[in-house]
Design a protein around this motif. Structure first.
Motif, short mmCIF file in Angstrom:
data_model
loop_
_atom_site.label_atom_id
_atom_site.label_comp_id
_atom_site.label_asym_id
_atom_site.label_seq_id
_atom_site.Cartn_x
_atom_site.Cartn_y
_atom_site.Cartn_z
N MET A 1 0.83 -1.20 0.00
CA MET A 1 0.00 0.00 0.00
C MET A 1 0.87 1.26 0.00
O MET A 1 0.55 2.27 -0.60
CB MET A 1 -0.93 -0.01 1.21
N GLU A 2 2.03 1.18 0.71
CA GLU A 2 2.93 2.31 0.78
C GLU A 2 3.45 2.68 -0.60
O GLU A 2 3.59 3.85 -0.95
CB GLU A 2 4.09 1.99 1.72
N GLN A 3 3.74 1.63 -1.42
CA GLN A 3 4.21 1.88 -2.78
C GLN A 3 3.14 2.57 -3.61
O GLN A 3 3.43 3.43 -4.44
CB GLN A 3 4.62 0.57 -3.44
N ALA A 4 1.87 2.17 -3.39
CA ALA A 4 0.76 2.78 -4.12
C ALA A 4 0.65 4.26 -3.78
O ALA A 4 0.43 5.11 -4.65
CB ALA A 4 -0.54 2.06 -3.80
N TYR A 5 0.79 4.59 -2.49
CA TYR A 5 0.73 5.98 -2.08
C TYR A 5 1.85 6.79 -2.74
O TYR A 5 1.65 7.93 -3.17
CB TYR A 5 0.84 6.08 -0.56
N GLU A 6 3.03 6.19 -2.82
CA GLU A 6 4.16 6.88 -3.44
C GLU A 6 3.91 7.09 -4.94
O GLU A 6 4.16 8.17 -5.48
CB GLU A 6 5.44 6.08 -3.24
N ARG A 7 3.41 6.05 -5.60
CA ARG A 7 3.17 6.14 -7.04
C ARG A 7 2.14 7.21 -7.38
O ARG A 7 2.31 7.98 -8.34
CB ARG A 7 2.70 4.78 -7.58
N TYR A 8 1.05 7.25 -6.64
CA TYR A 8 -0.06 8.15 -6.97
C TYR A 8 -0.12 9.38 -6.07
O TYR A 8 -1.13 10.08 -6.04
CB TYR A 8 -1.38 7.40 -6.88
N SER A 9 0.96 9.66 -5.34
CA SER A 9 0.93 10.74 -4.34
C SER A 9 0.55 12.08 -4.94
O SER A 9 -0.29 12.81 -4.38
CB SER A 9 2.28 10.84 -3.63
N ARG A 10 1.12 12.44 -6.08
CA ARG A 10 0.81 13.75 -6.68
C ARG A 10 -0.63 13.80 -7.18
O ARG A 10 -1.29 14.84 -7.11
CB ARG A 10 1.77 14.05 -7.83
N GLN A 11 -1.11 12.67 -7.67
CA GLN A 11 -2.49 12.62 -8.15
C GLN A 11 -3.47 12.73 -6.98
O GLN A 11 -4.51 13.39 -7.08
CB GLN A 11 -2.72 11.32 -8.92
N MET A 12 -3.13 12.10 -5.85
CA MET A 12 -4.01 12.14 -4.69
C MET A 12 -3.97 13.50 -3.99
O MET A 12 -4.91 13.86 -3.28
CB MET A 12 -3.67 11.01 -3.72
N LEU A 13 -2.89 14.25 -4.18
CA LEU A 13 -2.84 15.60 -3.64
C LEU A 13 -3.81 16.53 -4.34
O LEU A 13 -4.18 17.58 -3.81
CB LEU A 13 -1.41 16.16 -3.77
N PHE A 14 -4.23 16.14 -5.55
CA PHE A 14 -5.25 16.89 -6.29
C PHE A 14 -6.60 16.62 -5.60
O PHE A 14 -7.11 15.50 -5.64
CB PHE A 14 -5.27 16.44 -7.75
N LYS A 15 -7.17 17.64 -4.95
CA LYS A 15 -8.31 17.44 -4.05
C LYS A 15 -9.53 16.73 -4.67
O LYS A 15 -10.16 15.90 -4.01
CB LYS A 15 -8.74 18.78 -3.45
N PRO A 16 -9.90 17.03 -5.92
CA PRO A 16 -11.06 16.33 -6.47
C PRO A 16 -10.89 14.81 -6.54
O PRO A 16 -11.87 14.07 -6.59
CB PRO A 16 -11.19 16.93 -7.87
N ILE A 17 -9.64 14.33 -6.55
CA ILE A 17 -9.40 12.88 -6.58
C ILE A 17 -9.12 12.36 -5.18
O ILE A 17 -9.89 11.56 -4.64
CB ILE A 17 -8.23 12.54 -7.53
N GLY A 18 -8.06 12.80 -4.56
CA GLY A 18 -7.77 12.38 -3.20
C GLY A 18 -7.61 10.87 -3.06
O GLY A 18 -7.56 10.13 -4.05
N GLU A 19 -7.57 10.40 -1.84
CA GLU A 19 -7.39 8.97 -1.57
C GLU A 19 -8.61 8.16 -2.00
O GLU A 19 -8.48 7.08 -2.57
CB GLU A 19 -7.12 8.75 -0.08
N GLU A 20 -9.80 8.69 -1.74
CA GLU A 20 -11.02 7.96 -2.09
C GLU A 20 -11.17 7.82 -3.60
O GLU A 20 -11.55 6.76 -4.10
CB GLU A 20 -12.25 8.66 -1.50
N GLY A 21 -10.86 8.89 -4.31
CA GLY A 21 -10.94 8.83 -5.76
C GLY A 21 -9.95 7.84 -6.34
O GLY A 21 -10.25 7.12 -7.29
N GLN A 22 -8.77 7.79 -5.75
CA GLN A 22 -7.76 6.85 -6.21
C GLN A 22 -8.22 5.41 -6.03
O GLN A 22 -8.01 4.55 -6.89
CB GLN A 22 -6.44 7.08 -5.48
N LYS A 23 -8.85 5.14 -4.89
CA LYS A 23 -9.37 3.79 -4.65
C LYS A 23 -10.44 3.43 -5.67
O LYS A 23 -10.49 2.29 -6.15
CB LYS A 23 -9.95 3.71 -3.24
N LYS A 24 -11.29 4.40 -6.01
CA LYS A 24 -12.33 4.14 -7.01
C LYS A 24 -11.72 3.83 -8.37
O LYS A 24 -12.19 2.94 -9.09
CB LYS A 24 -13.28 5.33 -7.09
N LEU A 25 -10.70 4.58 -8.76
CA LEU A 25 -10.03 4.32 -10.04
C LEU A 25 -9.49 2.91 -10.09
O LEU A 25 -9.60 2.21 -11.10
CB LEU A 25 -8.89 5.31 -10.27
N ASN A 26 -8.92 2.46 -8.98
CA ASN A 26 -8.33 1.13 -8.91
C ASN A 26 -9.36 0.02 -9.03
O ASN A 26 -9.04 -1.10 -9.38
CB ASN A 26 -7.54 0.97 -7.61
#
Length: 338
Positions: A1-26
Protein backbone atom coordinates in the motif's frame (compact mmCIF):
# COMPACT_ATOMS: atom_id res chain seq x y z
CA UNK A 1 0.00 0.00 0.00
CA UNK A 2 2.93 2.31 0.78
CA UNK A 3 4.21 1.88 -2.78
CA UNK A 4 0.76 2.78 -4.12
CA UNK A 5 0.73 5.98 -2.08
CA UNK A 6 4.16 6.88 -3.44
CA UNK A 7 3.17 6.14 -7.04
CA UNK A 8 -0.06 8.15 -6.97
CA UNK A 9 0.93 10.74 -4.34
CA UNK A 10 0.81 13.75 -6.68
CA UNK A 11 -2.49 12.62 -8.15
CA UNK A 12 -4.01 12.14 -4.69
CA UNK A 13 -2.84 15.60 -3.64
CA UNK A 14 -5.25 16.89 -6.29
CA UNK A 15 -8.31 17.44 -4.05
CA UNK A 16 -11.06 16.33 -6.47
CA UNK A 17 -9.40 12.88 -6.58
CA UNK A 18 -7.77 12.38 -3.20
CA UNK A 19 -7.39 8.97 -1.57
CA UNK A 20 -11.02 7.96 -2.09
CA UNK A 21 -10.94 8.83 -5.76
CA UNK A 22 -7.76 6.85 -6.21
CA UNK A 23 -9.37 3.79 -4.65
CA UNK A 24 -12.33 4.14 -7.01
CA UNK A 25 -10.03 4.32 -10.04
CA UNK A 26 -8.33 1.13 -8.91
CA UNK A 27 -11.69 -0.65 -8.84
CA UNK A 28 -12.69 0.28 -12.41
CA UNK A 29 -12.47 -1.61 -15.70
CA UNK A 30 -12.26 0.26 -19.00
CA UNK A 31 -12.19 -0.78 -22.64
CA UNK A 32 -9.97 1.01 -25.17
CA UNK A 33 -10.88 0.15 -28.77
CA UNK A 34 -8.07 1.01 -31.15
CA UNK A 35 -4.47 1.27 -29.92
CA UNK A 36 -3.08 3.62 -32.53
CA UNK A 37 -2.51 7.36 -32.15
CA UNK A 38 -5.37 8.11 -29.75
CA UNK A 39 -5.40 4.68 -28.14
CA UNK A 40 -1.74 4.66 -27.09
CA UNK A 41 -2.17 8.01 -25.33
CA UNK A 42 -5.42 6.87 -23.74
CA UNK A 43 -3.90 3.64 -22.43
CA UNK A 44 -0.76 5.39 -21.22
CA UNK A 45 -2.72 7.92 -19.15
CA UNK A 46 -5.10 5.30 -17.75
CA UNK A 47 -2.30 2.96 -16.67
CA UNK A 48 -0.28 5.74 -15.07
CA UNK A 49 -3.43 6.99 -13.30
CA UNK A 50 -4.01 3.58 -11.73
CA UNK A 51 -7.23 2.42 -13.37
CA UNK A 52 -7.41 -1.17 -12.12
CA UNK A 53 -8.11 -3.10 -15.31
CA UNK A 54 -7.71 -2.06 -18.93
CA UNK A 55 -8.81 -4.11 -21.92
CA UNK A 56 -7.18 -2.97 -25.19
CA UNK A 57 -8.39 -4.12 -28.61
CA UNK A 58 -6.75 -3.51 -31.98
CA UNK A 59 -6.74 -5.34 -35.30
CA UNK A 60 -3.50 -3.95 -36.73
CA UNK A 61 0.26 -4.26 -36.28
CA UNK A 62 3.00 -1.64 -35.80
CA UNK A 63 4.40 0.07 -38.91
CA UNK A 64 7.14 2.67 -39.42
CA UNK A 65 4.65 5.45 -40.17
CA UNK A 66 3.02 4.94 -36.75
CA UNK A 67 6.06 6.07 -34.77
CA UNK A 68 5.52 9.79 -35.40
CA UNK A 69 2.43 9.90 -33.17
CA UNK A 70 1.76 6.50 -31.54
CA UNK A 71 3.65 6.98 -28.31
CA UNK A 72 3.92 3.41 -26.96
CA UNK A 73 5.70 1.95 -29.99
CA UNK A 74 9.32 1.92 -31.13
CA UNK A 75 11.47 0.69 -34.02
CA UNK A 76 11.86 -2.74 -32.45
CA UNK A 77 8.08 -3.24 -32.59
CA UNK A 78 8.17 -2.38 -36.30
CA UNK A 79 11.03 -4.79 -36.92
CA UNK A 80 9.17 -7.61 -35.14
CA UNK A 81 5.84 -6.84 -36.84
CA UNK A 82 4.12 -6.91 -33.46
CA UNK A 83 0.35 -6.45 -33.26
CA UNK A 84 -0.36 -3.09 -31.68
CA UNK A 85 -2.33 -4.61 -28.80
CA UNK A 86 0.57 -6.91 -27.88
CA UNK A 87 3.24 -4.21 -28.22
CA UNK A 88 1.15 -1.79 -26.14
CA UNK A 89 0.59 -4.35 -23.39
CA UNK A 90 4.33 -5.01 -23.14
CA UNK A 91 5.05 -1.29 -22.66
CA UNK A 92 2.12 -0.68 -20.31
CA UNK A 93 3.06 -3.59 -18.06
CA UNK A 94 6.49 -2.05 -17.58
CA UNK A 95 4.94 1.30 -16.70
CA UNK A 96 2.59 -0.06 -14.01
CA UNK A 97 2.67 -3.76 -13.17
CA UNK A 98 -0.20 -3.35 -10.69
CA UNK A 99 -2.68 -2.61 -13.48
CA UNK A 100 -4.16 -5.64 -15.22
CA UNK A 101 -3.83 -5.10 -18.97
CA UNK A 102 -5.72 -7.46 -21.28
CA UNK A 103 -4.63 -7.33 -24.92
CA UNK A 104 -6.94 -8.61 -27.67
CA UNK A 105 -5.82 -8.77 -31.31
CA UNK A 106 -9.14 -8.53 -33.11
CA UNK A 107 -11.43 -6.34 -35.16
CA UNK A 108 -14.28 -4.89 -33.08
CA UNK A 109 -17.43 -6.06 -34.84
CA UNK A 110 -21.08 -6.93 -34.35
CA UNK A 111 -20.05 -10.50 -33.58
CA UNK A 112 -17.71 -9.72 -30.68
CA UNK A 113 -18.69 -6.29 -29.33
CA UNK A 114 -20.87 -7.71 -26.55
CA UNK A 115 -18.08 -9.92 -25.24
CA UNK A 116 -15.55 -7.08 -25.49
CA UNK A 117 -17.78 -4.95 -23.24
CA UNK A 118 -18.34 -7.57 -20.56
CA UNK A 119 -17.74 -6.19 -17.03
CA UNK A 120 -16.63 -2.82 -18.44
CA UNK A 121 -17.42 0.46 -16.65
CA UNK A 122 -16.53 2.82 -19.50
CA UNK A 123 -15.46 2.64 -23.18
CA UNK A 124 -12.88 4.91 -24.79
CA UNK A 125 -12.70 5.49 -28.53
CA UNK A 126 -9.24 5.11 -30.04
CA UNK A 127 -10.51 4.21 -33.52
CA UNK A 128 -10.00 5.89 -36.88
CA UNK A 129 -13.37 5.29 -38.57
CA UNK A 130 -17.02 6.11 -37.93
CA UNK A 131 -18.29 2.64 -38.69
CA UNK A 132 -16.60 1.35 -35.54
CA UNK A 133 -17.46 4.50 -33.58
CA UNK A 134 -21.17 4.07 -34.28
CA UNK A 135 -20.85 0.41 -33.31
CA UNK A 136 -19.36 1.48 -29.96
CA UNK A 137 -21.91 4.26 -29.55
CA UNK A 138 -24.88 1.96 -30.15
CA UNK A 139 -23.55 -0.87 -28.03
CA UNK A 140 -22.74 1.49 -25.16
CA UNK A 141 -26.20 3.03 -25.15
CA UNK A 142 -27.84 -0.38 -25.39
CA UNK A 143 -25.85 -1.61 -22.39
CA UNK A 144 -25.86 1.61 -20.35
CA UNK A 145 -22.09 2.16 -20.55
CA UNK A 146 -20.53 5.65 -20.95
CA UNK A 147 -18.69 6.26 -24.23
CA UNK A 148 -15.70 8.66 -24.44
CA UNK A 149 -15.50 9.71 -28.10
CA UNK A 150 -12.42 11.27 -29.68
CA UNK A 151 -11.17 12.09 -33.15
CA UNK A 152 -8.08 13.82 -34.56
CA UNK A 153 -6.98 14.82 -38.05
CA UNK A 154 -4.74 17.57 -39.43
CA UNK A 155 -4.58 20.13 -36.59
CA UNK A 156 -8.19 19.55 -35.55
CA UNK A 157 -9.68 17.50 -32.74
CA UNK A 158 -13.05 16.55 -31.25
CA UNK A 159 -14.03 14.91 -27.97
CA UNK A 160 -17.10 14.22 -25.84
CA UNK A 161 -18.31 11.90 -23.10
CA UNK A 162 -21.70 10.40 -23.92
CA UNK A 163 -23.63 8.88 -20.99
CA UNK A 164 -26.75 6.75 -21.60
CA UNK A 165 -29.95 8.24 -20.09
CA UNK A 166 -28.06 11.45 -19.20
CA UNK A 167 -26.76 12.91 -22.48
CA UNK A 168 -27.47 12.70 -26.20
CA UNK A 169 -25.38 10.17 -28.14
CA UNK A 170 -22.84 10.52 -30.94
CA UNK A 171 -25.55 10.15 -33.61
CA UNK A 172 -27.27 13.29 -32.33
CA UNK A 173 -24.21 15.32 -33.33
CA UNK A 174 -22.76 13.40 -36.29
CA UNK A 175 -25.31 11.83 -38.61
CA UNK A 176 -23.27 9.69 -40.98
CA UNK A 177 -19.65 10.23 -40.02
CA UNK A 178 -18.71 11.55 -43.46
CA UNK A 179 -15.09 12.77 -43.51
CA UNK A 180 -14.89 13.72 -47.24
CA UNK A 181 -11.59 11.85 -47.51
CA UNK A 182 -9.99 13.78 -44.67
CA UNK A 183 -8.00 11.19 -42.75
CA UNK A 184 -4.55 11.13 -41.18
CA UNK A 185 -3.27 9.33 -44.27
CA UNK A 186 -4.72 11.81 -46.77
CA UNK A 187 -4.24 15.22 -45.11
CA UNK A 188 -1.92 14.30 -42.23
CA UNK A 189 -2.02 14.94 -38.49
CA UNK A 190 0.32 16.56 -35.98
CA UNK A 191 1.06 14.63 -32.83
CA UNK A 192 0.13 17.35 -30.28
CA UNK A 193 -3.49 17.25 -31.52
CA UNK A 194 -3.65 13.54 -30.75
CA UNK A 195 -2.26 14.08 -27.25
CA UNK A 196 -4.78 16.83 -26.48
CA UNK A 197 -7.83 14.91 -27.75
CA UNK A 198 -6.89 11.77 -25.81
CA UNK A 199 -6.15 13.83 -22.69
CA UNK A 200 -9.61 15.42 -22.90
CA UNK A 201 -11.11 11.94 -23.19
CA UNK A 202 -9.22 10.61 -20.17
CA UNK A 203 -9.97 13.61 -17.95
CA UNK A 204 -13.72 13.27 -18.55
CA UNK A 205 -13.42 9.51 -18.04
CA UNK A 206 -11.65 10.00 -14.72
CA UNK A 207 -14.34 12.42 -13.54
CA UNK A 208 -16.98 9.80 -14.28
CA UNK A 209 -15.06 6.87 -12.80
CA UNK A 210 -14.54 8.59 -9.44
CA UNK A 211 -18.14 9.85 -9.38
CA UNK A 212 -17.46 13.59 -9.72
CA UNK A 213 -20.34 14.05 -12.16
CA UNK A 214 -20.84 17.75 -11.42
CA UNK A 215 -17.38 18.41 -12.89
CA UNK A 216 -18.22 16.85 -16.28
CA UNK A 217 -17.87 19.23 -19.23
CA UNK A 218 -21.09 18.08 -20.95
CA UNK A 219 -20.12 19.40 -24.38
CA UNK A 220 -18.83 18.15 -27.70
CA UNK A 221 -15.57 20.10 -27.92
CA UNK A 222 -13.91 20.85 -31.26
CA UNK A 223 -10.69 22.77 -31.75
CA UNK A 224 -8.06 23.69 -34.32
CA UNK A 225 -4.60 24.08 -32.79
CA UNK A 226 -3.07 25.66 -35.88
CA UNK A 227 -5.99 28.02 -36.47
CA UNK A 228 -6.16 28.90 -32.76
CA UNK A 229 -9.86 28.42 -32.16
CA UNK A 230 -12.13 26.21 -30.05
CA UNK A 231 -15.88 25.62 -29.92
CA UNK A 232 -18.14 23.76 -27.48
CA UNK A 233 -21.53 22.37 -28.51
CA UNK A 234 -23.65 21.96 -25.40
CA UNK A 235 -25.45 18.68 -24.80
CA UNK A 236 -28.86 20.24 -24.31
CA UNK A 237 -31.20 17.58 -25.60
CA UNK A 238 -31.05 14.68 -28.06
CA UNK A 239 -32.59 14.60 -31.50
CA UNK A 240 -36.19 13.49 -31.19
CA UNK A 241 -35.83 10.87 -33.91
CA UNK A 242 -32.37 9.57 -32.92
CA UNK A 243 -32.44 5.81 -33.64
CA UNK A 244 -30.00 5.10 -30.82
CA UNK A 245 -30.70 7.15 -27.70
CA UNK A 246 -34.40 7.88 -28.40
CA UNK A 247 -35.81 4.97 -30.41
CA UNK A 248 -33.46 2.29 -29.04
CA UNK A 249 -33.09 0.76 -32.50
CA UNK A 250 -29.26 0.66 -32.41
CA UNK A 251 -28.78 0.43 -36.20
CA UNK A 252 -25.04 -0.30 -36.03
CA UNK A 253 -25.78 -3.53 -34.15
CA UNK A 254 -28.00 -4.78 -36.97
CA UNK A 255 -26.03 -3.64 -40.00
CA UNK A 256 -24.71 -6.28 -42.33
CA UNK A 257 -21.01 -6.96 -41.89
CA UNK A 258 -19.01 -6.65 -45.09
CA UNK A 259 -16.70 -9.51 -45.99
CA UNK A 260 -14.50 -7.05 -47.83
CA UNK A 261 -13.83 -3.50 -46.67
CA UNK A 262 -11.55 -0.68 -47.76
CA UNK A 263 -9.73 0.77 -44.72
CA UNK A 264 -10.17 4.49 -45.28
CA UNK A 265 -6.98 6.35 -46.10
CA UNK A 266 -4.81 3.33 -45.39
CA UNK A 267 -4.34 2.01 -48.96
CA UNK A 268 -5.50 -1.32 -47.54
CA UNK A 269 -8.38 -3.68 -48.23
CA UNK A 270 -9.55 -6.05 -45.49
CA UNK A 271 -11.09 -9.42 -46.34
CA UNK A 272 -12.67 -11.54 -43.63
CA UNK A 273 -12.76 -15.31 -44.19
CA UNK A 274 -15.35 -17.44 -42.44
CA UNK A 275 -12.75 -19.91 -41.24
CA UNK A 276 -9.60 -19.52 -39.14
CA UNK A 277 -6.15 -19.82 -40.68
CA UNK A 278 -3.19 -21.89 -39.54
CA UNK A 279 -0.25 -19.50 -39.69
CA UNK A 280 2.39 -22.23 -39.96
CA UNK A 281 0.58 -23.92 -42.82
CA UNK A 282 0.08 -20.68 -44.72
CA UNK A 283 3.66 -19.55 -44.16
CA UNK A 284 4.96 -22.76 -45.67
CA UNK A 285 2.57 -22.49 -48.58
CA UNK A 286 3.36 -18.86 -49.43
CA UNK A 287 7.14 -19.10 -48.93
CA UNK A 288 7.28 -20.79 -52.32
CA UNK A 289 6.05 -17.71 -54.16
CA UNK A 290 6.77 -14.69 -51.95
CA UNK A 291 8.90 -13.28 -49.14
CA UNK A 292 7.26 -14.32 -45.86
CA UNK A 293 7.77 -13.02 -42.34
CA UNK A 294 6.00 -15.10 -39.66
CA UNK A 295 5.39 -14.11 -36.04
CA UNK A 296 3.22 -15.83 -33.40
CA UNK A 297 0.48 -13.36 -34.24
CA UNK A 298 0.47 -12.89 -38.01
CA UNK A 299 2.12 -13.58 -41.37
CA UNK A 300 3.41 -10.68 -43.47
CA UNK A 301 3.83 -11.54 -47.15
CA UNK A 302 5.67 -9.27 -49.59
CA UNK A 303 4.38 -9.98 -53.08
CA UNK A 304 6.40 -9.70 -56.27
CA UNK A 305 3.64 -7.44 -57.61
CA UNK A 306 4.53 -4.86 -54.95
CA UNK A 307 1.57 -5.23 -52.60
CA UNK A 308 1.66 -6.99 -49.22
CA UNK A 309 -0.67 -9.55 -47.67
CA UNK A 310 -1.05 -9.76 -43.90
CA UNK A 311 -2.78 -12.86 -42.51
CA UNK A 312 -4.21 -13.16 -39.01
CA UNK A 313 -5.23 -16.48 -37.39
CA UNK A 314 -8.88 -15.38 -37.02
CA UNK A 315 -9.22 -15.43 -40.82
CA UNK A 316 -8.73 -11.70 -41.33
CA UNK A 317 -6.56 -10.75 -44.31
CA UNK A 318 -5.19 -7.33 -45.24
CA UNK A 319 -4.20 -6.54 -48.82
CA UNK A 320 -1.86 -3.57 -48.45
CA UNK A 321 -0.77 -1.25 -51.23
CA UNK A 322 -4.15 -0.81 -52.94
CA UNK A 323 -7.66 0.51 -52.30
CA UNK A 324 -8.96 -1.04 -55.51
CA UNK A 325 -11.38 -3.79 -54.50
CA UNK A 326 -11.01 -5.55 -57.84
CA UNK A 327 -7.22 -5.55 -57.53
CA UNK A 328 -7.43 -6.77 -53.92
CA UNK A 329 -9.82 -9.57 -54.85
CA UNK A 330 -7.52 -10.59 -57.68
CA UNK A 331 -4.48 -10.86 -55.39
CA UNK A 332 -6.57 -12.67 -52.79
CA UNK A 333 -7.79 -15.18 -55.33
CA UNK A 334 -4.28 -15.68 -56.70
CA UNK A 335 -2.52 -16.31 -53.39
CA UNK A 336 -5.26 -17.40 -50.98
CA UNK A 337 -8.01 -18.85 -53.16
CA UNK A 338 -11.77 -18.76 -52.77
Amino acid sequence: MEQAYERYSRQMLFKPIGEEGQKKLNEQTVLVVGVGALGTVLANHLVRAGVGRIRIVDRDYVEQSNLQRQMLFDEEDVKNHLPKAIAAKEKLSKINSDVKVEAIVANASIENIESLMEEVDLVLDGTDNFKTRFLLNDSCFKNGIPFAYGGAVSARGMSALFIPSQTPCLRCFIDNGETQGQTCDTIGVISPVVDIVASYQVVEAMKFLIGDLKALRNTLRTFDLWGNHQYDMKMVKPKEDCPTCQKAEYPALHASEDDITTLCGRETVQIQRQSKMDLTEWAERLERVAEVKKTPFLIRVQLVEGERIVIFPDGRILIQGTEDLTRAKSLYSKYIGD
